[in-house]
Design a protein around this motif. Structure first.
Motif, PDB file in Angstrom:
ATOM      1  N   SER A 113       0.845  -1.204   0.000  1.00 55.36           N
ATOM      2  CA  SER A 113       0.000   0.000   0.000  1.00 55.36           C
ATOM      3  C   SER A 113       0.878   1.251   0.000  1.00 55.36           C
ATOM      4  O   SER A 113       0.533   2.262  -0.622  1.00 55.36           O
ATOM      5  N   GLU A 114       2.047   1.176   0.661  1.00 60.43           N
ATOM      6  CA  GLU A 114       2.958   2.318   0.677  1.00 60.43           C
ATOM      7  C   GLU A 114       3.481   2.629  -0.726  1.00 60.43           C
ATOM      8  O   GLU A 114       3.574   3.793  -1.119  1.00 60.43           O
ATOM      9  N   SER A 115       3.826   1.595  -1.479  1.00 57.78           N
ATOM     10  CA  SER A 115       4.314   1.793  -2.843  1.00 57.78           C
ATOM     11  C   SER A 115       3.223   2.375  -3.725  1.00 57.78           C
ATOM     12  O   SER A 115       3.452   3.320  -4.486  1.00 57.78           O
ATOM     13  N   LYS A 116       2.035   1.821  -3.621  1.00 56.62           N
ATOM     14  CA  LYS A 116       0.913   2.316  -4.427  1.00 56.62           C
ATOM     15  C   LYS A 116       0.634   3.778  -4.101  1.00 56.62           C
ATOM     16  O   LYS A 116       0.468   4.603  -5.001  1.00 56.62           O
ATOM     17  N   GLU A 117       0.605   4.113  -2.829  1.00 55.67           N
ATOM     18  CA  GLU A 117       0.343   5.494  -2.414  1.00 55.67           C
ATOM     19  C   GLU A 117       1.444   6.442  -2.888  1.00 55.67           C
ATOM     20  O   GLU A 117       1.153   7.553  -3.335  1.00 55.67           O
ATOM     21  N   ALA A 118       2.704   6.022  -2.800  1.00 53.01           N
ATOM     22  CA  ALA A 118       3.816   6.877  -3.215  1.00 53.01           C
ATOM     23  C   ALA A 118       3.765   7.161  -4.714  1.00 53.01           C
ATOM     24  O   ALA A 118       3.915   8.311  -5.145  1.00 53.01           O
ATOM     25  N   VAL A 119       3.550   6.135  -5.505  1.00 53.33           N
ATOM     26  CA  VAL A 119       3.497   6.307  -6.961  1.00 53.33           C
ATOM     27  C   VAL A 119       2.256   7.115  -7.343  1.00 53.33           C
ATOM     28  O   VAL A 119       2.339   8.046  -8.160  1.00 53.33           O
ATOM     29  N   ASP A 120       1.117   6.810  -6.756  1.00 56.30           N
ATOM     30  CA  ASP A 120      -0.110   7.552  -7.060  1.00 56.30           C
ATOM     31  C   ASP A 120       0.027   9.031  -6.704  1.00 56.30           C
ATOM     32  O   ASP A 120      -0.420   9.906  -7.460  1.00 56.30           O
ATOM     33  N   ALA A 121       0.650   9.346  -5.564  1.00 54.24           N
ATOM     34  CA  ALA A 121       0.832  10.735  -5.148  1.00 54.24           C
ATOM     35  C   ALA A 121       1.737  11.478  -6.130  1.00 54.24           C
ATOM     36  O   ALA A 121       1.469  12.633  -6.494  1.00 54.24           O
TER      37      ALA A 121
END
Length: 98
Positions: free
Chosen positions: A18-26
């Motif tokens: 979830s951290e990777s997804k959130e970082a890339v999405d942001a």
């Protein structure tokens, strides 16, 4: 073990945190872009943007390359970079240098 079970295990293994997804999405959102999921596990995403935006976002110089024998053309760059904040969250960008 059924093939469906194996597939689920593989998808779970390769799925981004979830951290990777959130970082890339942001990062993409800050650039005015949105990603769409391109694989069942969510480990591949698709982002559509103009070449000028890709050059800016990846500090790259995309150009059209032509295969001498076939004449087939493709857009690639010789190098690109991503923000250090995405290190460990984003493995590679395609198509770029391949």
């Amino acid at each position: 073990m059924h093939l469906t079970d194996v597939r689920r295990q593989v998808e779970k293994f390769v799925a981004p945190t979830s951290e990777s997804k959130e970082a890339v999405d942001a990062w993409l959102k800050q650039a005015g872009l949105n990603a769409t999921t391109a694989s069942a596990a969510g480990d591949w995403i698709t982002v559509t943007m103009p070449i000028s935006k890709a050059n800016e976002l990846f500090d790259a110089d995309f150009a059209v390359y032509t295969h001498p024998a076939s004449g087939k053309q493709t857009i690639r760059t010789m190098s690109y970079s991503i923000p250090t904040a995405l290190d460990g969250h984003l493995d590679f960008v395609h198509p770029t240098i391949s």
